[in-house]
Design an enzyme around this catalytic site. Sequence first.
Site, PDB file in Angstrom:
ATOM      1  N   LYS A 195      37.926  46.724  46.462  1.00  0.00           N
ATOM      2  CA  LYS A 195      36.854  46.407  47.920  1.00  0.00           C
ATOM      3  C   LYS A 195      37.344  47.286  48.662  1.00  0.00           C
ATOM      4  O   LYS A 195      36.764  47.734  49.198  1.00  0.00           O
ATOM      5  CB  LYS A 195      37.159  45.443  47.571  1.00  0.00           C
ATOM      6  CG  LYS A 195      35.822  44.606  46.831  1.00  0.00           C
ATOM      7  CD  LYS A 195      34.875  43.454  47.496  1.00  0.00           C
ATOM      8  CE  LYS A 195      33.885  43.091  46.617  1.00  0.00           C
ATOM      9  NZ  LYS A 195      34.674  40.957  46.229  1.00  0.00           N
TER      10      LYS A 195
ATOM     11  N   GLY B 231      31.161  37.408  36.003  1.00  0.00           N
ATOM     12  CA  GLY B 231      33.055  37.666  35.336  1.00  0.00           C
ATOM     13  C   GLY B 231      32.789  39.441  35.330  1.00  0.00           C
ATOM     14  O   GLY B 231      32.914  39.786  34.473  1.00  0.00           O
TER      15      GLY B 231
ATOM     16  N   ARG C  32      33.196  46.387  37.692  1.00  0.00           N
ATOM     17  CA  ARG C  32      31.888  46.348  39.020  1.00  0.00           C
ATOM     18  C   ARG C  32      32.189  46.946  39.099  1.00  0.00           C
ATOM     19  O   ARG C  32      30.525  47.316  40.493  1.00  0.00           O
ATOM     20  CB  ARG C  32      32.611  44.763  40.127  1.00  0.00           C
ATOM     21  CG  ARG C  32      32.211  43.448  38.734  1.00  0.00           C
ATOM     22  CD  ARG C  32      33.739  42.626  39.505  1.00  0.00           C
ATOM     23  NE  ARG C  32      34.644  42.786  40.422  1.00  0.00           N
ATOM     24  CZ  ARG C  32      35.295  42.368  40.714  1.00  0.00           C
ATOM     25  NH1 ARG C  32      35.283  41.092  42.011  1.00  0.00           N
ATOM     26  NH2 ARG C  32      36.708  42.286  40.606  1.00  0.00           N
TER      27      ARG C  32
ATOM     28  N   ASP D 259      37.571  46.054  34.438  1.00  0.00           N
ATOM     29  CA  ASP D 259      36.401  44.935  35.781  1.00  0.00           C
ATOM     30  C   ASP D 259      35.322  46.263  35.068  1.00  0.00           C
ATOM     31  O   ASP D 259      35.884  47.036  35.504  1.00  0.00           O
ATOM     32  CB  ASP D 259      37.658  45.154  36.844  1.00  0.00           C
ATOM     33  CG  ASP D 259      36.802  44.512  38.008  1.00  0.00           C
ATOM     34  OD1 ASP D 259      35.166  45.119  38.145  1.00  0.00           O
ATOM     35  OD2 ASP D 259      37.081  43.878  38.834  1.00  0.00           O
TER      36      ASP D 259
ATOM     37  N   CYS E 193      30.447  34.054  40.516  1.00  0.00           N
ATOM     38  CA  CYS E 193      31.096  33.962  40.174  1.00  0.00           C
ATOM     39  C   CYS E 193      30.678  32.089  38.995  1.00  0.00           C
ATOM     40  O   CYS E 193      30.879  30.847  40.182  1.00  0.00           O
ATOM     41  CB  CYS E 193      32.684  33.731  40.165  1.00  0.00           C
ATOM     42  SG  CYS E 193      34.077  32.258  39.550  1.00  0.00           S
TER      43      CYS E 193
ATOM     44  N   SER F 199      38.747  39.136  52.026  1.00  0.00           N
ATOM     45  CA  SER F 199      39.397  39.736  50.800  1.00  0.00           C
ATOM     46  C   SER F 199      40.679  40.418  50.306  1.00  0.00           C
ATOM     47  O   SER F 199      41.466  40.312  51.637  1.00  0.00           O
ATOM     48  CB  SER F 199      38.187  40.532  50.311  1.00  0.00           C
ATOM     49  OG  SER F 199      38.217  41.341  49.403  1.00  0.00           O
TER      50      SER F 199
ATOM     51  N   CYS G  81      39.847  29.238  38.894  1.00  0.00           N
ATOM     52  CA  CYS G  81      39.826  30.566  39.874  1.00  0.00           C
ATOM     53  C   CYS G  81      39.360  29.914  41.953  1.00  0.00           C
ATOM     54  O   CYS G  81      39.622  28.617  41.649  1.00  0.00           O
ATOM     55  CB  CYS G  81      38.847  31.533  39.414  1.00  0.00           C
ATOM     56  SG  CYS G  81      36.819  30.686  39.327  1.00  0.00           S
TER      57      CYS G  81
ATOM     58  N   ARG H 170      32.972  38.888  54.396  1.00  0.00           N
ATOM     59  CA  ARG H 170      33.314  38.628  53.301  1.00  0.00           C
ATOM     60  C   ARG H 170      31.503  39.244  52.076  1.00  0.00           C
ATOM     61  O   ARG H 170      31.186  39.450  52.281  1.00  0.00           O
ATOM     62  CB  ARG H 170      33.750  37.478  52.839  1.00  0.00           C
ATOM     63  CG  ARG H 170      33.396  36.680  50.942  1.00  0.00           C
ATOM     64  CD  ARG H 170      34.082  36.179  50.842  1.00  0.00           C
ATOM     65  NE  ARG H 170      34.425  35.833  49.761  1.00  0.00           N
ATOM     66  CZ  ARG H 170      35.998  36.012  49.218  1.00  0.00           C
ATOM     67  NH1 ARG H 170      36.694  37.232  49.441  1.00  0.00           N
ATOM     68  NH2 ARG H 170      36.046  36.575  47.737  1.00  0.00           N
ATOM     69  N   VAL H 171      32.563  40.590  51.301  1.00  0.00           N
ATOM     70  CA  VAL H 171      31.288  41.098  50.319  1.00  0.00           C
ATOM     71  C   VAL H 171      32.221  40.055  48.924  1.00  0.00           C
ATOM     72  O   VAL H 171      33.095  39.946  48.167  1.00  0.00           O
ATOM     73  CB  VAL H 171      31.734  41.935  49.262  1.00  0.00           C
ATOM     74  CG1 VAL H 171      30.508  42.266  48.595  1.00  0.00           C
ATOM     75  CG2 VAL H 171      31.241  42.611  51.276  1.00  0.00           C
TER      76      VAL H 171
END
Lengths: 378, 378
Positions: free
Chosen positions: B335, B267, B308, B306, B224, B330, B235, B219-220
């Site tokens: 991703k 965020g 990221r 977003d 948060c 995920s 969330c 998991r990446v």
Amino acid sequence: MNAPIQWGAATAWSRGPIVTSPAPDRNTIGVPAGTYATYRALAVATGDLSPNHRPDYQDTQPAVSIGPFPQWRDKAKIVTFDPWGHRTAQDFRVDIAAGRNLRPSIAITTGHLAIAEIAQAVQQGALRSDGKVLLENNEICVTKIAIEPVWYLPGIAARLKVDEGAMRQALVDHSGGMYPELMTRPDLKLFLPPIGGSSVYIFGDPALLGQSHARVTARVHDECNGSDVFGSDICTCRPYLIHGIEECIRGAQAGGLGIVVYNRKEGRALGEVMKLLVYNARKRANAGDVPAAYFQHTCAVAGVEDMRLQALFPDVLHWLGVRRIWKWVSMSNLKSAALLAAGITIDTQIEIPAERISINAQVEITAKIASGYFSGRL
Amino acid sequence: MNAPIQWGAATAWSRGPIVTSPAPDRNTIGVPAGTYATYRALAVATGDLSPNHRPDYQDTQPAVSIGPFPQWRDKAKIVTFDPWGHRTAQDFRVDIAAGRNLRPSIAITTGHLAIAEIAQAVQQGALRSDGKVLLENNEICVTKIAIEPVWYLPGIAARLKVDEGAMRQALVDHSGGMYPELMTRPDLKLFLPPIGGSSVYIFGDPALLGQSHARVTARVHDECNGSDVFGSDICTCRPYLIHGIEECIRGAQAGGLGIVVYNRKEGRALGEVMKLLVYNARKRANAGDVPAAYFQHTCAVAGVEDMRLQALFPDVLHWLGVRRIWKWVSMSNLKSAALLAAGITIDTQIEIPAERISINAQVEITAKIASGYFSGRL
């Protein structure tokens, strides 16, 4: 051009708007949410974000009204952020409508927290739900606040007892030349440093803020991602944070206020790589990982025991109108000294319950107590 | 002077040392642990930290050996950090002994995690301790890694499909002039941006890294803080992180490897103030907080859904020698697309169990699924 900023003025308007790059009349060095400026720049480079975007602040105003308190008008009490930062869209409505890109540096919302340890505490009878602070489903009702740094440089220098010019020079020299304007624009007194900000959680009725009769329970917690999120057992960070939340719930249930402040200062503001290097040095030491050498290992690698500059943290309590803390959930002598220097009194200081200290965290806590940490056990 | 950096070279030595300010022969822009450079500078200004401090790396070396893997020698595969960053003290021992101030940008240690939700899962029979991955006292044995960013700018530009010069210009323009050398020193190809880094937790035997037969659960997770630390129920961040940790434990217990990566991108890399402003706008909308408007609210305030830049995250999996993920914990389509583009294959993608989604988080998850999130429920 803007008139010079009147830090500590009675209103945001008389203080003057905080204007950031790329506005031609900016009065700041740096940009909002500085640690995310790099991502923002790349989002512009890739075309995902328009460089001309103007935020629509419709419906974003604080969910709860906070202040103003007299402390906001003391230019020495709050120097690390803009006390009016949550009211930008309201205080400068006309300017924003006219197209000025003024940005809030504080946001306030409300929310519910579901924390496994708190649910367990209810189950074990250590906490009880009251349907208001702690709901029947074990969720906690809070006011949540995010604060970004806005540094008033003359005030920071005065707080740290250093010369402002020398401090500006150090900021340029020891960041590899980040923001050379710190030297070339001494007229710009505000700096938005690319460091993490603070989050605040308020338990109980925020209308009690600033009321002298309100009994305040508080913990100011510095980030430790490994423990706070992942439960790493080498320190007491998450256990103590949870303990602080429990005390805040109890304080709010008794008609008072609970305040938890979370500062992004990982590994004593040395960063996580440094922290893990020190862990390795501690564990591999010939004499074993012993309390007597705890701080020595940090100094050997990092050159300093701690870089958190605790003199700066009381600002957030001033901002919340706090003059006296009924229960201070912290053992840190550095933090209680900073509160004292800030003129905030502590009625009772509370240490972490011994049963919450894991075997692996004994080295740290013993070293800290030996170096001056508060402990009723001494 | 150093020879120019040969990014992607077969060894750290042939690649060349990464030399940071204030060394006169530096080949980088920026400084290590950039988000803490401000604190470091102030520690120098106050006299707490000597500007001439040289770290003593005695006993700090990685607790676990990682790599080198073939991916380290592909200059396009790892562009966001130094794949040799944990071996600095070893690879450049002679230089450091001669007085050069070379710094590790990665640290590797081992540790135990005590997580309340994991203890509950054991109690409920969903997990079992095996005395190795998960101990009898419910603590999880992990390898912990902290990684600081070291950006190879030509590689970042290529990855993001933008011109390197235009990207450098955007980095200066949209940071308020932070590091003007990005424009004036095009010969310096490495940039240490003041952004948060990554933490990695490895479950199971790290000697399996890079072994093609090892079944990898991964998991990446992007930061948060409100959910990860405080359990905010708006969330699914912490519930999904815990789910990922559970799956990693199971994968490791079955003889495979578990990998959790935690990226400081609060965020969606917009920062927490922006996130809370959006929360307010969502909750106050005339139509109520509905999935259809979820992303619109973010765009209205932040100008982008977003930031990221998920194209950058696979580097850490390349670094760990991962070519194939057996269980990818995920739902993010951004991703999984990034993994695909990076040439890392996914055998099974796993969504969050429905019962872990709080009522208040339904809006977010429904909006995300509608916008392309993976879900077996569709």
